[in-house]
Design an enzyme around this catalytic site. Structure first.
Site, PDB file in Angstrom:
ATOM      1  N   HIS A  23      -0.938  -0.308  -6.516  1.00  0.00           N
ATOM      2  CA  HIS A  23      -0.087   0.818  -6.949  1.00  0.00           C
ATOM      3  C   HIS A  23      -0.562   1.329  -8.316  1.00  0.00           C
ATOM      4  O   HIS A  23      -0.613   2.535  -8.552  1.00  0.00           O
ATOM      5  CB  HIS A  23       1.372   0.369  -7.097  1.00  0.00           C
ATOM      6  CG  HIS A  23       2.061  -0.004  -5.816  1.00  0.00           C
ATOM      7  ND1 HIS A  23       2.665  -1.224  -5.625  1.00  0.00           N
ATOM      8  CD2 HIS A  23       2.245   0.690  -4.666  1.00  0.00           C
ATOM      9  CE1 HIS A  23       3.219  -1.266  -4.418  1.00  0.00           C
ATOM     10  NE2 HIS A  23       2.967  -0.116  -3.804  1.00  0.00           N
ATOM     11  N   LYS A  65      12.348  -1.087   5.828  1.00  0.00           N
ATOM     12  CA  LYS A  65      12.103  -2.416   5.245  1.00  0.00           C
ATOM     13  C   LYS A  65      13.376  -2.867   4.541  1.00  0.00           C
ATOM     14  O   LYS A  65      14.027  -2.060   3.878  1.00  0.00           O
ATOM     15  CB  LYS A  65      11.005  -2.337   4.174  1.00  0.00           C
ATOM     16  CG  LYS A  65       9.617  -1.993   4.652  1.00  0.00           C
ATOM     17  CD  LYS A  65       8.695  -1.957   3.423  1.00  0.00           C
ATOM     18  CE  LYS A  65       7.335  -1.383   3.739  1.00  0.00           C
ATOM     19  NZ  LYS A  65       6.593  -1.031   2.487  1.00  0.00           N
ATOM     20  N   ARG A  87      -5.025   2.577   1.874  1.00  0.00           N
ATOM     21  CA  ARG A  87      -5.880   1.392   1.725  1.00  0.00           C
ATOM     22  C   ARG A  87      -6.931   1.327   2.818  1.00  0.00           C
ATOM     23  O   ARG A  87      -8.064   0.948   2.578  1.00  0.00           O
ATOM     24  CB  ARG A  87      -5.032   0.106   1.797  1.00  0.00           C
ATOM     25  CG  ARG A  87      -4.141  -0.106   0.611  1.00  0.00           C
ATOM     26  CD  ARG A  87      -3.106  -1.144   0.915  1.00  0.00           C
ATOM     27  NE  ARG A  87      -2.240  -0.715   2.021  1.00  0.00           N
ATOM     28  CZ  ARG A  87      -1.126  -1.311   2.380  1.00  0.00           C
ATOM     29  NH1 ARG A  87      -0.735  -2.400   1.749  1.00  0.00           N
ATOM     30  NH2 ARG A  87      -0.395  -0.856   3.375  1.00  0.00           N
ATOM     31  N   SER A 138       2.652  -5.385  -0.948  1.00  0.00           N
ATOM     32  CA  SER A 138       3.789  -5.993  -1.651  1.00  0.00           C
ATOM     33  C   SER A 138       4.382  -7.139  -0.837  1.00  0.00           C
ATOM     34  O   SER A 138       4.749  -8.180  -1.387  1.00  0.00           O
ATOM     35  CB  SER A 138       4.883  -4.952  -1.906  1.00  0.00           C
ATOM     36  OG  SER A 138       4.403  -3.943  -2.748  1.00  0.00           O
TER      37      SER A 138
END
Ligand code: PNS
Length: 168
Positions: free
Chosen positions: A17, A41, A95, A133
Protein backbone atom coordinates in the site's frame (compact mmCIF):
# COMPACT_ATOMS: atom_id res chain seq x y z
CA UNK A 1 -5.39 20.86 -7.88
CA UNK A 2 -5.69 17.20 -8.83
CA UNK A 3 -7.08 15.14 -5.97
CA UNK A 4 -7.27 11.34 -5.92
CA UNK A 5 -8.87 9.03 -3.41
CA UNK A 6 -6.99 5.85 -2.52
CA UNK A 7 -9.70 3.63 -0.99
CA UNK A 8 -9.13 0.38 0.81
CA UNK A 9 -9.63 -1.64 3.94
CA UNK A 10 -5.98 -1.19 5.01
CA UNK A 11 -6.54 -4.04 7.46
CA UNK A 12 -3.61 -3.53 8.04
CA UNK A 13 -1.63 -1.22 5.77
CA UNK A 14 1.29 -3.07 4.13
CA UNK A 15 4.43 -1.93 2.32
CA UNK A 16 2.57 -2.69 -0.91
CA UNK A 17 0.00 0.00 0.00
CA UNK A 18 2.84 2.38 0.91
CA UNK A 19 4.41 1.77 -2.51
CA UNK A 20 1.13 2.53 -4.33
CA UNK A 21 0.60 5.64 -2.21
CA UNK A 22 4.07 6.94 -3.05
CA UNK A 23 3.41 6.40 -6.76
CA UNK A 24 0.02 8.14 -6.53
CA UNK A 25 1.57 11.13 -4.74
CA UNK A 26 3.99 11.39 -7.66
CA UNK A 27 1.09 11.98 -10.04
CA UNK A 28 -1.60 13.74 -7.98
CA UNK A 29 -1.28 16.96 -5.97
CA UNK A 30 -3.35 15.64 -3.10
CA UNK A 31 -4.17 12.05 -2.17
CA UNK A 32 -6.91 11.20 0.31
CA UNK A 33 -6.52 7.73 1.77
CA UNK A 34 -10.07 6.54 2.42
CA UNK A 35 -10.27 3.80 5.03
CA UNK A 36 -13.51 2.03 4.18
CA UNK A 37 -15.43 -1.09 4.93
CA UNK A 38 -15.23 -3.82 2.33
CA UNK A 39 -18.61 -5.55 2.67
CA UNK A 40 -17.03 -8.71 1.23
CA UNK A 41 -14.49 -9.00 4.08
CA UNK A 42 -15.03 -9.11 7.82
CA UNK A 43 -12.81 -6.34 9.23
CA UNK A 44 -10.32 -7.53 11.84
CA UNK A 45 -9.01 -4.18 13.06
CA UNK A 46 -11.09 -1.24 14.29
CA UNK A 47 -11.43 1.55 11.71
CA UNK A 48 -9.86 4.09 14.12
CA UNK A 49 -6.78 1.88 14.65
CA UNK A 50 -6.42 1.33 10.90
CA UNK A 51 -6.56 5.09 10.30
CA UNK A 52 -3.93 5.70 13.00
CA UNK A 53 -1.68 3.00 11.55
CA UNK A 54 -1.93 4.55 8.05
CA UNK A 55 -1.09 8.01 9.47
CA UNK A 56 1.91 6.60 11.34
CA UNK A 57 3.07 4.80 8.20
CA UNK A 58 2.96 8.03 6.19
CA UNK A 59 4.86 9.95 8.88
CA UNK A 60 7.47 7.18 9.10
CA UNK A 61 7.87 6.05 5.49
CA UNK A 62 7.21 9.20 3.43
CA UNK A 63 7.48 12.29 5.66
CA UNK A 64 8.28 14.46 2.63
CA UNK A 65 4.86 13.66 1.10
CA UNK A 66 2.84 13.89 4.32
CA UNK A 67 1.66 17.45 3.62
CA UNK A 68 -0.16 16.28 0.48
CA UNK A 69 -1.73 13.11 1.90
CA UNK A 70 -4.80 12.97 4.15
CA UNK A 71 -6.18 9.91 5.86
CA UNK A 72 -9.86 9.67 6.68
CA UNK A 73 -12.38 7.02 7.59
CA UNK A 74 -15.45 7.00 5.39
CA UNK A 75 -18.78 5.25 5.64
CA UNK A 76 -20.53 4.22 2.47
CA UNK A 77 -19.53 4.27 -1.16
CA UNK A 78 -16.09 5.10 -2.49
CA UNK A 79 -17.63 7.45 -5.06
CA UNK A 80 -19.35 9.36 -2.24
CA UNK A 81 -15.97 9.78 -0.54
CA UNK A 82 -14.59 11.09 -3.85
CA UNK A 83 -17.37 13.63 -4.18
CA UNK A 84 -16.94 14.77 -0.56
CA UNK A 85 -13.30 15.65 -1.18
CA UNK A 86 -13.76 16.81 -4.81
CA UNK A 87 -11.68 13.99 -6.27
CA UNK A 88 -12.06 12.94 -9.90
CA UNK A 89 -9.82 9.87 -9.61
CA UNK A 90 -9.73 6.66 -7.63
CA UNK A 91 -6.34 5.01 -7.13
CA UNK A 92 -5.98 1.25 -6.85
CA UNK A 93 -2.97 -1.03 -6.87
CA UNK A 94 -2.57 -4.08 -9.09
CA UNK A 95 -0.27 -6.84 -7.89
CA UNK A 96 -0.92 -9.54 -10.46
CA UNK A 97 -3.30 -10.50 -13.25
CA UNK A 98 -5.43 -12.22 -10.62
CA UNK A 99 -6.38 -8.81 -9.18
CA UNK A 100 -7.47 -7.52 -12.55
CA UNK A 101 -10.92 -9.01 -12.95
CA UNK A 102 -12.31 -7.80 -9.64
CA UNK A 103 -10.64 -4.41 -10.03
CA UNK A 104 -12.02 -3.97 -13.54
CA UNK A 105 -15.50 -4.75 -12.29
CA UNK A 106 -15.19 -2.24 -9.43
CA UNK A 107 -13.76 0.43 -11.73
CA UNK A 108 -16.62 0.04 -14.22
CA UNK A 109 -19.20 0.00 -11.46
CA UNK A 110 -17.76 3.12 -9.82
CA UNK A 111 -17.71 4.85 -13.21
CA UNK A 112 -21.32 3.88 -13.76
CA UNK A 113 -22.24 5.34 -10.36
CA UNK A 114 -20.19 8.49 -10.91
CA UNK A 115 -19.33 9.07 -14.59
CA UNK A 116 -17.07 12.01 -13.72
CA UNK A 117 -14.75 9.69 -11.76
CA UNK A 118 -12.06 7.50 -13.33
CA UNK A 119 -9.97 4.79 -11.73
CA UNK A 120 -6.20 4.86 -12.15
CA UNK A 121 -4.15 1.72 -11.50
CA UNK A 122 -0.59 1.60 -10.29
CA UNK A 123 1.39 -1.60 -10.51
CA UNK A 124 2.85 -2.53 -7.15
CA UNK A 125 6.61 -3.05 -7.11
CA UNK A 126 7.49 -6.65 -7.94
CA UNK A 127 8.90 -7.27 -4.47
CA UNK A 128 5.47 -6.57 -2.93
CA UNK A 129 3.48 -8.53 -5.49
CA UNK A 130 2.97 -11.41 -3.08
CA UNK A 131 1.79 -9.27 -0.15
CA UNK A 132 -1.75 -9.13 1.13
CA UNK A 133 -3.19 -7.77 4.36
CA UNK A 134 -4.99 -11.00 5.12
CA UNK A 135 -1.81 -13.10 4.75
CA UNK A 136 0.15 -10.63 6.88
CA UNK A 137 -2.50 -10.85 9.57
CA UNK A 138 -2.50 -14.65 9.44
CA UNK A 139 1.30 -14.86 9.67
CA UNK A 140 1.32 -12.42 12.62
CA UNK A 141 -1.43 -14.37 14.38
CA UNK A 142 0.72 -17.50 14.34
CA UNK A 143 3.82 -15.66 15.53
CA UNK A 144 5.58 -15.24 12.17
CA UNK A 145 7.81 -12.28 11.43
CA UNK A 146 6.04 -9.66 9.28
CA UNK A 147 8.50 -6.84 9.85
CA UNK A 148 9.66 -6.85 6.20
CA UNK A 149 6.06 -6.69 4.95
CA UNK A 150 4.51 -3.83 6.90
CA UNK A 151 5.53 -0.32 7.97
CA UNK A 152 7.40 0.00 11.24
CA UNK A 153 4.88 0.04 14.06
CA UNK A 154 2.28 -2.11 12.32
CA UNK A 155 4.09 -5.32 13.28
CA UNK A 156 4.09 -4.18 16.95
CA UNK A 157 0.43 -3.30 16.77
CA UNK A 158 -0.40 -6.72 15.29
CA UNK A 159 1.44 -8.38 18.19
CA UNK A 160 -0.20 -6.24 20.89
CA UNK A 161 -2.34 -8.23 23.32
CA UNK A 162 -6.10 -8.20 23.08
CA UNK A 163 -7.57 -5.21 24.92
CA UNK A 164 -4.48 -3.08 24.18
CA UNK A 165 -5.69 0.09 22.44
CA UNK A 166 -2.76 -0.12 20.01
CA UNK A 167 -3.81 -3.52 18.71
CA UNK A 168 -4.68 -3.83 15.04
O1 PNS B 1 -8.60 -3.03 0.38
P1 PNS B 1 -9.80 -3.63 -0.27
O2 PNS B 1 -10.56 -4.50 0.72
O3 PNS B 1 -9.50 -4.35 -1.54
O4 PNS B 1 -10.77 -2.38 -0.65
C1 PNS B 1 -12.05 -2.58 -1.21
C2 PNS B 1 -12.85 -1.28 -1.09
C3 PNS B 1 -12.95 -0.85 0.38
C4 PNS B 1 -12.21 -0.17 -1.90
C5 PNS B 1 -14.28 -1.58 -1.65
O5 PNS B 1 -14.88 -2.63 -0.95
C6 PNS B 1 -15.18 -0.35 -1.58
O6 PNS B 1 -15.13 0.51 -2.45
N1 PNS B 1 -15.98 -0.27 -0.50
C7 PNS B 1 -16.89 0.85 -0.26
C8 PNS B 1 -18.30 0.48 -0.74
C9 PNS B 1 -18.42 0.68 -2.25
O7 PNS B 1 -18.19 1.74 -2.78
N2 PNS B 1 -18.82 -0.42 -2.92
C10 PNS B 1 -19.00 -0.42 -4.35
C11 PNS B 1 -17.71 -0.80 -5.05
S1 PNS B 1 -17.99 -0.88 -6.80
Amino acid sequence: MRTAVYPGSFDPITLGHVDVLQRAAGVFDRVVVAVLVNPRKAPAGEVASRVTAVREAIAGEMPDLAGRIEVRAFDGLTVQACREVSARHIVRGLRAVSDFEAELQMAHMNHRLAPEIDTVFFMTALEYGYLSSSLVREIARFGGDVSAMVPRGVADRLRAPEGDGRRL
